[in-house]
Design an enzyme around this catalytic site. Structure first.
Site, mmCIF file in Angstrom:
data_model
loop_
_atom_site.group_PDB
_atom_site.id
_atom_site.type_symbol
_atom_site.label_atom_id
_atom_site.label_comp_id
_atom_site.label_asym_id
_atom_site.label_seq_id
_atom_site.Cartn_x
_atom_site.Cartn_y
_atom_site.Cartn_z
ATOM 1 N N TRP A 82 0.836 -1.210 0.000
ATOM 2 C CA TRP A 82 0.000 0.000 0.000
ATOM 3 C C TRP A 82 0.869 1.258 0.000
ATOM 4 O O TRP A 82 0.570 2.251 -0.670
ATOM 5 C CB TRP A 82 -0.908 -0.025 1.236
ATOM 6 N N LEU A 188 -9.486 12.259 -4.493
ATOM 7 C CA LEU A 188 -10.229 11.271 -5.265
ATOM 8 C C LEU A 188 -9.410 10.745 -6.438
ATOM 9 O O LEU A 188 -9.446 9.535 -6.741
ATOM 10 C CB LEU A 188 -11.536 11.892 -5.768
ATOM 11 N N ARG A 198 -4.866 -1.764 -7.853
ATOM 12 C CA ARG A 198 -4.989 -2.825 -6.848
ATOM 13 C C ARG A 198 -6.246 -3.669 -6.987
ATOM 14 O O ARG A 198 -6.346 -4.720 -6.349
ATOM 15 C CB ARG A 198 -4.907 -2.217 -5.448
#
Length: 234
Positions: A82, A188, A198
């Site tokens: 991540w 966003l 992902r």
């Protein structure tokens, strides 16, 4: 429908994605795009085409006007992937200051077998396995051994704390399967990029499940943008 603070989606055996807050909205994207002409949002009958045009033609700056903060509970190895998304801002629990809760990710045996079979047939280096195919009997035995390893790691961790080792060194036995928590903030545009990468079929399954949960909150907060994301991801 909008998310409320504390709304949570369970992921894996102990993980979750929790909504903290959001800013902006789909119509704010239109307002941002029209700043150059000193015009604003009219209504979706007039402005849906503009939102679609912006998205399809990669005019993504207006999509930076909104964003979200999420709290994620995931294994450390998921966070290592991540954190490759350097456009997000992170604040994570630190085992330098507090002992991490004794929760570790345990894969599903049948799923591991299916992934082993797929890895054996893979041609790309990232997805390929060792060439051997895992059997269910071996997977179940290995998971029992893995649980024992987790217990041994925790016992060593606890013992080092009891002996007076500083937390920053006592944490050395903690495995990358250990669950941690972090808050991640992004606009966003960058959540959309995270989802694109992902949620892809080639992404590792564990982080893909977390990305699917992120997508549910994007859909609730920015439904028209999410519809465009879904349409263009097919």
């Amino acid at each position: 429908m909008r998310s409320n603070e504390g709304d949570q989606i369970r992921v894996l055996d102990h993980g979750s994605v929790k909504f903290i807050e959001a800013w902006g909205a789909d119509y704010r994207i239109i307002e941002a795009a029209r700043m150059s002409t000193d015009k604003g949002f009219v209504d979706w009958e007039h402005d849906a085409k503009l939102l679609s045009f912006l998205y399809r033609n990669k005019h993504m700056t207006p999509f930076e006007i909104g964003g979200m903060v999420l709290e994620i509970k995931a294994p450390i190895f998921v966070f290592r992937e991540w954190h490759r998304h350097r456009t997000q801002s992170y604040n994570e629990m630190s085992a330098r200051y507090i002992p991490l809760p004794n929760e570790n990710y345990l894969p599903d045996a049948e799923n591991a077998v299916a992934r082993s079979e797929k890895a054996a047939a893979a041609t790309n280096r990232q997805a390929a396995g060792t060439g051997k195919i895992l059997t269910l009997a071996v997977a179940l035995t290995d998971l029992v051994n893995l649980l024992n390893t987790y217990d041994q790691c925790q016992a060593q961790y606890d013992q080092m704390l009891d002996h007076g080792w500083p937390k920053e060194l006592a944490r050395l036995p903690v495995p990358v399967a250990r669950y941690s928590r972090m808050r991640a903030s992004a606009n966003l545009r960058n959540w959309l990029q995270f989802m694109e990468l992902r949620m892809a079929a080639g992404a590792q399954q564990e982080i893909r499940l977390f990305a699917n949960a992120v997508a549910k909150f994007v859909e609730l907060q920015f439904p028209k943008t999410f519809a465009l994301f879904s349409e263009n991801s097919k």
